[in-house]
Design a protein around this motif. Structure first.
Motif, PDB file in Angstrom:
ATOM      1  N   GLN A 334       0.815  -1.207   0.000  1.00  0.00           N
ATOM      2  CA  GLN A 334       0.000   0.000   0.000  1.00  0.00           C
ATOM      3  C   GLN A 334       0.856   1.267   0.000  1.00  0.00           C
ATOM      4  OE1 GLN A 334      -0.877   2.608   2.293  1.00  0.00           O
ATOM      5  NE2 GLN A 334      -2.478   3.344   0.898  1.00  0.00           N
ATOM      6  N   PRO A 351       3.513   3.337  -4.971  1.00  0.00           N
ATOM      7  CA  PRO A 351       2.679   3.958  -3.931  1.00  0.00           C
ATOM      8  C   PRO A 351       3.477   4.476  -2.740  1.00  0.00           C
ATOM      9  CG  PRO A 351       1.789   1.823  -4.597  1.00  0.00           C
ATOM     10  CD  PRO A 351       3.151   1.941  -5.213  1.00  0.00           C
ATOM     11  N   ARG A 360      -3.610   6.392  -2.022  1.00  0.00           N
ATOM     12  CA  ARG A 360      -4.931   5.770  -1.849  1.00  0.00           C
ATOM     13  C   ARG A 360      -5.644   5.560  -3.167  1.00  0.00           C
ATOM     14  NH1 ARG A 360      -8.813   8.769   1.759  1.00  0.00           N
ATOM     15  NH2 ARG A 360     -10.164   7.111   0.981  1.00  0.00           N
ATOM     16  N   THR A 361      -5.345   6.373  -4.171  1.00  0.00           N
ATOM     17  CA  THR A 361      -5.971   6.176  -5.484  1.00  0.00           C
ATOM     18  C   THR A 361      -5.351   4.998  -6.221  1.00  0.00           C
ATOM     19  OG1 THR A 361      -4.464   7.668  -6.671  1.00  0.00           O
ATOM     20  CG2 THR A 361      -6.414   8.651  -5.618  1.00  0.00           C
ATOM     21  N   LEU A 362      -4.178   4.558  -5.764  1.00  0.00           N
ATOM     22  CA  LEU A 362      -3.507   3.412  -6.372  1.00  0.00           C
ATOM     23  C   LEU A 362      -3.835   2.119  -5.639  1.00  0.00           C
ATOM     24  CD1 LEU A 362       0.008   5.066  -6.841  1.00  0.00           C
ATOM     25  CD2 LEU A 362      -1.745   4.747  -8.604  1.00  0.00           C
ATOM     26  N   VAL A 363      -3.688   2.154  -4.312  1.00  0.00           N
ATOM     27  CA  VAL A 363      -3.909   0.959  -3.490  1.00  0.00           C
ATOM     28  C   VAL A 363      -4.699   1.360  -2.252  1.00  0.00           C
ATOM     29  CG1 VAL A 363      -2.849  -0.971  -2.275  1.00  0.00           C
ATOM     30  CG2 VAL A 363      -1.693   0.013  -4.257  1.00  0.00           C
ATOM     31  N   GLY A 364      -5.861   0.751  -2.051  1.00  0.00           N
ATOM     32  CA  GLY A 364      -6.649   0.964  -0.839  1.00  0.00           C
ATOM     33  C   GLY A 364      -6.471  -0.200   0.112  1.00  0.00           C
ATOM     34  N   GLN A 429     -12.716   3.693   1.431  1.00  0.00           N
ATOM     35  CA  GLN A 429     -11.500   3.392   0.678  1.00  0.00           C
ATOM     36  C   GLN A 429     -11.749   3.346  -0.825  1.00  0.00           C
ATOM     37  OE1 GLN A 429      -9.178   4.148   2.632  1.00  0.00           O
ATOM     38  NE2 GLN A 429      -7.977   2.288   2.843  1.00  0.00           N
ATOM     39  N   PRO A 434      -9.376   3.030  -6.130  1.00  0.00           N
ATOM     40  CA  PRO A 434      -8.037   2.453  -6.268  1.00  0.00           C
ATOM     41  C   PRO A 434      -8.055   1.250  -7.209  1.00  0.00           C
ATOM     42  CG  PRO A 434      -9.012   1.781  -4.190  1.00  0.00           C
ATOM     43  CD  PRO A 434      -9.955   2.776  -4.802  1.00  0.00           C
ATOM     44  N   ARG A 435      -6.965   1.051  -7.937  1.00  0.00           N
ATOM     45  CA  ARG A 435      -6.883  -0.104  -8.837  1.00  0.00           C
ATOM     46  C   ARG A 435      -6.747  -1.404  -8.046  1.00  0.00           C
ATOM     47  NH1 ARG A 435      -5.451   0.390 -13.927  1.00  0.00           N
ATOM     48  NH2 ARG A 435      -6.399  -1.682 -13.989  1.00  0.00           N
ATOM     49  N   HIS A 466     -11.065  -4.284 -10.491  1.00  0.00           N
ATOM     50  CA  HIS A 466     -10.127  -4.136  -9.377  1.00  0.00           C
ATOM     51  C   HIS A 466      -9.332  -5.427  -9.179  1.00  0.00           C
ATOM     52  CE1 HIS A 466     -11.838  -0.327  -7.861  1.00  0.00           C
ATOM     53  NE2 HIS A 466     -13.005  -0.831  -8.213  1.00  0.00           N
TER      54      HIS A 466
END
Length: 533
Positions: A334, A351, A360-364, A429, A434-435, A466
């Motif tokens: 994360q 990240p 957070r927009t990449l990994v939640g 989240q 996030p992706r 996702h």
């Protein structure tokens, strides 16, 4: 040993009593399992045994609760400490010292036991629960499962006559859970300790239970022998659902008993079960690549050069024994956690090298204790904050209504059930899309119904593209939710493959249906039902 006489418990502001007119007795040396949906009153019933309810929690108790003749109305928890040991849902909330050894000794110090007795009991408990190597470790350095073992050990050192456990195996790996349950059973059979425990993963505990108390959710309590009571219970493990489907009577409660009935069922089933999973990982797009990830916590190497790729539309279960490095790996992916080596790439961005909002927009990430991310006074406040962090107005509310509809804006997040809190954190989240979505032990505190709802949520997230990783010890949940299973041991990734192959390769990770119907490769009751149809 324990007697409830016409007991009702009501909390201020509640529309109806949480527990109503309960009348039952639990004998000495009995292992009693309390079952029911999330929010049905299990923790309230357990708390009444040592007077935490209502002396600590508040509310009004009518009727009478006695333990070994002591009335809890006149004996608050401190007066019952020598008689009743308690382990709550959140072990860390009860810790009062710094290290494992000190925590095991603390309760005995308060009871003024002889130092020699204390030393002996600490050593016995360290060996009994496999904690000897952790004796000098700080409690904050332990994994959730290790903390749970320490909490159970701290209750056992006082040698109570009654042991009350609220989800004692929820954070333990399958082997660790079996060891703890074997220890508890030994206390019951050899020492006559009375054990009352609540647990959502009934497949683990049911074979050991002498009696079951079922709370259907209307405040009442039904009790009796397990096989009889589970015939019509709304909460039941896969083995019971399989027995109902096959028409077995009496219902088997252990894999051994079920296999005695299974030969005729195997003959009726096709040799190849219907497909349980949906993702074609070979053609899915890669969204995260981690290479050589290393995480150290002081002298402890938690993750040793891990390599991992995640693909869009795939649900991955991350499994392994307690302390194997699962949580450390998730936090490193994360970007908010430690990473002492290696790289993480999400669509060309690391990240760990961008700000928290961008990460957070990449990994939640949803942590083990979801409430760690909830800090507003209302659900509306949490949702509005999520929108302000990068989503358009109303996005978080729409997500929450999709995951768990009906949660009012003015509700305090701490008043929500465990499943509702998890849904709220997921909505917060996911608002920034996030992706990659990471969940650390999300099924703690969830009943079978809530876990099925979570599986549906993960299915929808996967369908939307996702990549999802769920760190879990819940084999039955992983069986229904995951396309792929990654197993960690001592910081290394030791297994990575399709869920059906990995989950049936080891007895420790195999679900109940697979154990019962082997060598047929069925994993779930749903597959069996489809096969019979």
């Amino acid at each position: 040993m324990i007697r409830f006489e016409q007991v009702s418990i009501a909390y201020d502001g509640a529309e109806r009593p949480t527990v109503h007119d309960v009348d039952l007795s639990i004998d000495e040396g009995e292992l009693c399992l309390v079952i029911g949906h999330t929010g049905s009153g299990k923790s309230t019933l357990l708390g009444a045994i040592n007077g935490l309810v209502p002396h600590f929690t508040g509310g009004t108790l009518t009727g009478r609760v006695t333990v070994a003749g002591r009335d809890t109305a006149h004996h608050p928890p401190r007066d019952l400490a020598d008689l009743v040991g308690v382990v709550g849902q959140d072990p860390s909330a009860g810790f009062v010292t710094d290290t494992v050894e000190e925590e095991l000794a603390y309760g005995m110090e308060q009871l003024a036991l002889d130092p020699g007795v204390m030393r002996t009991r600490v050593e016995e408990t360290l060996d009994l629960l496999g904690l000897a190597d952790l004796r000098h470790r700080g409690l904050h350095e332990l994994s959730g499962g290790q903390q749970q073992r320490v909490a159970i050990g701290a209750a056992l050192t006082a040698h109570p006559r009654v042991l009350v456990l609220d989800e004692p195996t929820s954070a333990l790996d399958p082997t660790g859970a079996d060891d703890v349950l074997a220890t508890i059973t030994k206390l019951v059979h050899d020492l006559g300790v009375t054990v009352v425990l609540a647990e959502h993963r009934l497949e683990r505990v049911l074979p050991y239970a002498d009696r079951v108390i079922h709370l259907p959710g209307d405040g009442t309590a039904r009790h009796g022998d397990p096989a009889t009571l589970l015939t019509g219970a709304t909460v039941a493990p896969p083995i019971v659902h399989l027995g109902r489907l096959a028409g077995w009577a009496p219902l088997p409660l252990s894999v051994r008993d079920a296999r005695r009935h299974a030969s005729a069922l195997r003959e009726r089933l096709p040799s190849v079960p219907p497909a349980a999973h949906r993702t074609n990982a070979a053609t899915a797009k890669r969204v995260l690549r981690a290479t050589g990830v290393v995480v150290r916590h002081g002298p402890v190497v938690a993750v040793r050069g891990a390599d991992l790729e995640l693909r869009a539309g795939e649900v991955t279960a991350l499994m392994g024994r307690n302390g194997s490095g699962k949580s450390s790996l998730l936090w490193a992916l994360q970007g908010a956690g430690r990473r002492d080596g290696g790289t993480v790439d999400v669509d060309g961005t690391d990240p760990g090298k961008v700000g928290a909002v961008r990460a957070r927009t990449l990994v939640g990430l949803v942590p083990q204790t979801a409430t760690d991310l909830l800090y507003h006074d209302t659900v509306r406040g949490e949702l509005d904050q999520a929108d302000r962090d990068g989503a358009s107005p109303g996005t978080a509310r729409a997500l929450l209504d999709t995951i768990a509809p009906g949660i009012a804006d003015d509700t305090h997040p701490r008043d929500l059930s465990a499943g509702q809190q998890l849904a709220l954190v997921l909505a917060v989240q996911l608002a920034v899309t996030p992706r990659v979505v990471l969940l650390d032990e999300p099924t703690r505190g969830l009943d079978y119904q809530a876990k099925a709802a979570l599986t549906g949520t993960l299915d929808r997230l996967a369908a939307a593209g996702h990549a999802i990783v769920v760190a879990t010890h819940d084999v039955e949940f992983a069986t229904g939710a995951a396309d792929r299973v990654v197993v960690m041991a001592d910081g290394d990734i030791v297994t990575d493959g399709p869920a059906p192959a990995v989950l049936t390769a080891s007895p420790a990770f195999a679900p109940q249906v697979a154990k019962i119907l082997a060598p047929l490769p069925y994993l779930t009751v749903g597959q069996v039902e489809a096969g019979l149809a």
